[in-house]
Motif scaffolding. Structure first.
Motif, PDB file in Angstrom:
ATOM      1  N   ALA A 216       0.689  -1.397   0.038  1.00  7.29           N
ATOM      2  CA  ALA A 216      -0.059  -0.035  -0.205  1.00  7.29           C
ATOM      3  C   ALA A 216       0.838   1.255   0.235  1.00  7.29           C
ATOM      4  N   ALA A 217       1.901   1.173   0.851  1.00  2.00           N
ATOM      5  CA  ALA A 217       2.832   2.553   0.892  1.00  2.00           C
ATOM      6  C   ALA A 217       3.614   2.710  -0.076  1.00  2.00           C
ATOM      7  N   ASP A 218       3.883   1.535  -1.087  1.00  2.00           N
ATOM      8  CA  ASP A 218       4.620   1.725  -2.271  1.00  2.00           C
ATOM      9  C   ASP A 218       3.571   2.389  -3.397  1.00  2.00           C
ATOM     10  N   ILE A 219       2.403   1.860  -3.472  1.00  2.91           N
ATOM     11  CA  ILE A 219       1.773   2.613  -4.524  1.00  2.91           C
ATOM     12  C   ILE A 219       1.543   3.712  -3.956  1.00  2.91           C
ATOM     13  N   ARG A 220       1.116   4.253  -2.817  1.00  2.00           N
ATOM     14  CA  ARG A 220       0.796   5.691  -2.492  1.00  2.00           C
ATOM     15  C   ARG A 220       1.917   6.520  -2.725  1.00  2.00           C
ATOM     16  N   ALA A 221       3.143   6.081  -2.787  1.00  2.31           N
ATOM     17  CA  ALA A 221       4.456   6.907  -3.145  1.00  2.31           C
ATOM     18  C   ALA A 221       4.675   7.074  -4.526  1.00  2.31           C
ATOM     19  N   GLN A 222       3.915   6.384  -5.523  1.00  2.00           N
ATOM     20  CA  GLN A 222       4.230   6.777  -6.748  1.00  2.00           C
ATOM     21  C   GLN A 222       3.847   7.939  -7.177  1.00  2.00           C
ATOM     22  N   PRO A 223       4.450   8.681  -8.285  1.00  2.34           N
ATOM     23  CA  PRO A 223       4.379   9.974  -8.508  1.00  2.34           C
ATOM     24  C   PRO A 223       3.084  10.363  -9.270  1.00  2.34           C
ATOM     25  N   GLY A 224       2.531   9.041  -9.956  1.00  2.00           N
ATOM     26  CA  GLY A 224       1.248   9.195 -10.636  1.00  2.00           C
ATOM     27  C   GLY A 224       0.315   9.065  -9.672  1.00  2.00           C
ATOM     28  N   TYR A 225       0.187   8.270  -8.769  1.00  2.00           N
ATOM     29  CA  TYR A 225      -0.874   8.327  -7.690  1.00  2.00           C
ATOM     30  C   TYR A 225      -0.942   9.798  -7.044  1.00  2.00           C
ATOM     31  N   ARG A 226       0.131  10.291  -6.692  1.00  2.00           N
ATOM     32  CA  ARG A 226       0.180  11.881  -6.239  1.00  2.00           C
ATOM     33  C   ARG A 226      -0.408  12.772  -7.050  1.00  2.00           C
ATOM     34  N   ARG A 227      -0.047  12.749  -8.297  1.00  2.00           N
ATOM     35  CA  ARG A 227      -0.595  13.569  -9.265  1.00  2.00           C
ATOM     36  C   ARG A 227      -2.009  13.302  -9.349  1.00  2.00           C
ATOM     37  N   LEU A 228      -2.588  12.356  -9.629  1.00  2.00           N
ATOM     38  CA  LEU A 228      -3.814  12.138  -9.485  1.00  2.00           C
ATOM     39  C   LEU A 228      -4.867  12.565  -8.211  1.00  2.00           C
ATOM     40  N   GLN A 229      -4.168  12.516  -7.296  1.00  2.00           N
ATOM     41  CA  GLN A 229      -5.098  13.113  -5.983  1.00  2.00           C
ATOM     42  C   GLN A 229      -4.902  14.426  -6.274  1.00  2.00           C
ATOM     43  N   GLN A 230      -3.857  15.156  -6.739  1.00  2.00           N
ATOM     44  CA  GLN A 230      -4.000  16.746  -6.906  1.00  2.00           C
ATOM     45  C   GLN A 230      -5.139  17.048  -8.101  1.00  2.00           C
ATOM     46  N   TYR A 231      -5.250  16.279  -9.086  1.00  2.00           N
ATOM     47  CA  TYR A 231      -6.251  16.537 -10.031  1.00  2.00           C
ATOM     48  C   TYR A 231      -7.698  16.365  -9.112  1.00  2.00           C
ATOM     49  N   LYS A 232      -7.805  15.662  -8.279  1.00  2.00           N
ATOM     50  CA  LYS A 232      -9.019  15.549  -7.558  1.00  2.00           C
ATOM     51  C   LYS A 232      -9.649  17.097  -7.221  1.00  2.00           C
ATOM     52  N   ALA A 233      -8.809  18.028  -6.963  1.00  2.00           N
ATOM     53  CA  ALA A 233      -9.065  19.219  -6.836  1.00  2.00           C
ATOM     54  C   ALA A 233     -10.155  19.896  -7.531  1.00  2.00           C
ATOM     55  N   LEU A 234     -10.169  19.483  -8.891  1.00  2.74           N
ATOM     56  CA  LEU A 234     -11.177  19.800  -9.918  1.00  2.74           C
ATOM     57  C   LEU A 234     -12.727  19.463  -9.430  1.00  2.74           C
ATOM     58  N   GLN A 235     -12.937  18.998  -8.416  1.00  2.00           N
ATOM     59  CA  GLN A 235     -14.143  18.578  -7.965  1.00  2.00           C
ATOM     60  C   GLN A 235     -15.008  19.792  -7.809  1.00  2.00           C
ATOM     61  N   GLN A 236     -14.427  20.925  -7.293  1.00  2.00           N
ATOM     62  CA  GLN A 236     -15.105  22.304  -7.090  1.00  2.00           C
ATOM     63  C   GLN A 236     -14.297  23.260  -7.810  1.00  2.00           C
ATOM     64  N   ILE A 237     -14.883  23.622  -8.890  1.00  2.00           N
ATOM     65  CA  ILE A 237     -14.041  24.772  -9.648  1.00  2.00           C
ATOM     66  C   ILE A 237     -15.089  25.813 -10.071  1.00  2.00           C
ATOM     67  N   THR A 238     -14.830  27.134  -9.681  1.00  2.00           N
ATOM     68  CA  THR A 238     -15.705  28.167  -9.936  1.00  2.00           C
ATOM     69  C   THR A 238     -15.013  29.027 -10.968  1.00  2.00           C
ATOM     70  N   CYS A 239     -15.759  29.315 -12.175  1.00  2.00           N
ATOM     71  CA  CYS A 239     -15.373  30.181 -13.281  1.00  2.00           C
ATOM     72  C   CYS A 239     -15.935  31.589 -13.271  1.00  2.00           C
ATOM     73  N   ILE A 240     -15.269  32.548 -13.280  1.00  2.00           N
ATOM     74  CA  ILE A 240     -15.789  33.992 -12.939  1.00  2.00           C
ATOM     75  C   ILE A 240     -15.569  34.572 -14.345  1.00  2.00           C
ATOM     76  N   GLU A 241     -16.528  34.635 -15.238  1.00  2.00           N
ATOM     77  CA  GLU A 241     -16.426  34.923 -16.704  1.00  2.00           C
ATOM     78  C   GLU A 241     -16.871  36.402 -16.959  1.00  2.00           C
ATOM     79  N   ASN A 242     -15.978  37.041 -17.940  1.00  2.00           N
ATOM     80  CA  ASN A 242     -16.387  38.444 -18.113  1.00  2.00           C
ATOM     81  C   ASN A 242     -17.590  38.297 -19.091  1.00  2.00           C
ATOM     82  N   GLN A 243     -18.582  38.842 -18.663  1.00  2.00           N
ATOM     83  CA  GLN A 243     -20.083  38.909 -19.477  1.00  2.00           C
ATOM     84  C   GLN A 243     -20.316  40.113 -20.200  1.00  2.00           C
ATOM     85  N   ASP A 244     -19.339  41.151 -20.225  1.00  2.00           N
ATOM     86  CA  ASP A 244     -19.556  42.339 -20.858  1.00  2.00           C
ATOM     87  C   ASP A 244     -18.846  42.103 -22.345  1.00  2.00           C
ATOM     88  N   PRO A 245     -19.656  42.483 -23.267  1.00  2.00           N
ATOM     89  CA  PRO A 245     -18.967  42.409 -24.798  1.00  2.00           C
ATOM     90  C   PRO A 245     -17.625  43.284 -24.813  1.00  2.00           C
TER      91      PRO A 245
END
Length: 345
Positions: free
Chosen positions: A275-304
């Motif tokens: 388990a420790a070996d898998i958790r230490a793999q760079p790919g696993y850690r990178r995927l954990q970082q991508y999990k951040a995109l569960q909550q993303i707020t886009c504030i978009e310019n609505q004016d022309p």
């Protein structure tokens, strides 16, 4: 209560960057908002550096800097001409070149030395580099053709790093950083989303929120005139990649769920080393970082904005964009809070 970590992502867009100031003003009023990560490109890099490394109050610093960016005329001009005054230069940003005898060897139309003076005036680079907030700006490496990321936690940011991020050709000159030469990072990716994700904490127990400020609308009607054609092309170039990034991140989140299931399974068997070996793999850690995109707020310019909008530093438009940023951030935050409440129910 789960700890929260915020990231703020600022796009490039020249004079449209005033919109980001309005957004930042509203976000700073939001209880608990304190970005752990700020990324920016081009004018977004300038705003990011001023926000984190301001010599005085960050918001007042941003507004004072943008007041200097505002272009005015020493003599009365028709209001219709004000948006085009910056063609002749911007005293706090860039100036027309005067070395006409060397014009066959020009690689830019303007000189950006005024911008360096403004950066040094408003930004304490020692404070920026010592800040706990991670700041990353991107620039296009002319030699390699790739995007390089400059990070205040991995190197000391200087005015050259910020100027490199905003060296938009052919108007602005390329900027040298070390032995390399750079152009505007927005040429390849105008939304430094990945650098923000990579700098968030990998701990999955920390709730992560991403706030993306979009200066160019993703959607728009078919053009009816040549000006509208150029306008829509500009919007699609600078806004298009973000939707692909978000879509890709959504797919990666599905993979992360699978990884978490495997992780739970590993916890249930008597093999802690595996388990420790898998958790230490760079790919696993990178995927954990991508999990951040569960909550993303886009504030978009609505004016022309028309195709010349990024060069319109007139006082009227600067003020309008700041107000629009505040307004759109207000709406985006209200929507975000409503969605959070629905999840709780």
């Amino acid at each position: 209560m789960k700890k929260t970590q915020d990231a703020l992502i600022l796009q490039g867009g020249g004079a449209l960057g005033a919109y980001e100031v309005g957004v930042i003003e509203r976000l700073m009023e939001q209880p608990g908002f304190e970005p752990a990560v700020v990324t920016g490109v081009s004018i977004g890099a300038i705003n990011a550096a001023a926000l984190v490394g301001a010599r005085e109050d960050p918001l007042l610093t941003l507004k004072a800097m943008w007041e200097e960016f505002t272009v005015t005329s020493a003599f009365p001009v028709p209001e219709a001409l004000e948006p085009y005054l910056s063609i002749f230069g911007n005293k706090a940003f860039y100036q027309m070149r005067s070395d006409f005898t060397a014009w066959p060897f020009w690689t830019s139309l303007y000189d950006t030395s005024p911008l360096r003076a403004i950066l040094e005036k408003y930004i304490d680079f020692e404070r920026l580099n010592k800040s706990d907030t991670k700041v990353a700006v991107t620039a296009a490496n002319i030699r390699t053709g790739k995007i390089d990321v400059f990070d205040n936690h991995r190197q000391k940011l200087t005015p050259e790093h910020i100027m490199a991020s905003g060296s938009l050709p052919p108007g602005f000159p390329m900027t040298q950083v070390g032995t390399e030469w750079y152009w505007d990072g927005g040429l390849f990716d105008n939304t430094p989303l990945l650098p923000a994700i990579e700098r968030l904490d990998v701990n999955p127990d920390i709730r992560k929120r991403l706030f993306i400020v979009k200066l160019f609308p993703s959607q728009g009607p078919p053009p009816n005139t040549m000006n509208e054609v150029f306008d829509r092309i500009l919007e699609m170039i600078f806004a298009g990649k973000l939707s692909q990034d978000v879509e890709t991140a959504g797919k990666i989140n599905e993979y992360v769920d699978v990884i978490h299931s495997i992780d739970d399974l590993l916890n249930s068997i008597d093999n802690p080393e595996a388990a420790a070996d898998i958790r230490a793999q760079p790919g696993y850690r990178r995927l954990q970082q991508y999990k951040a995109l569960q909550q993303i707020t886009c504030i978009e310019n609505q004016d022309p904005e028309i195709v010349t909008g990024p060069f319109d530093f007139s006082g009227k438009r600067i003020e309008q964009r700041m107000k629009a940023g505040y307004r759109d951030a207000e709406k985006a935050l209200a929507k975000m809070e409503k969605e959070v409440e629905m999840v709780k129910v």
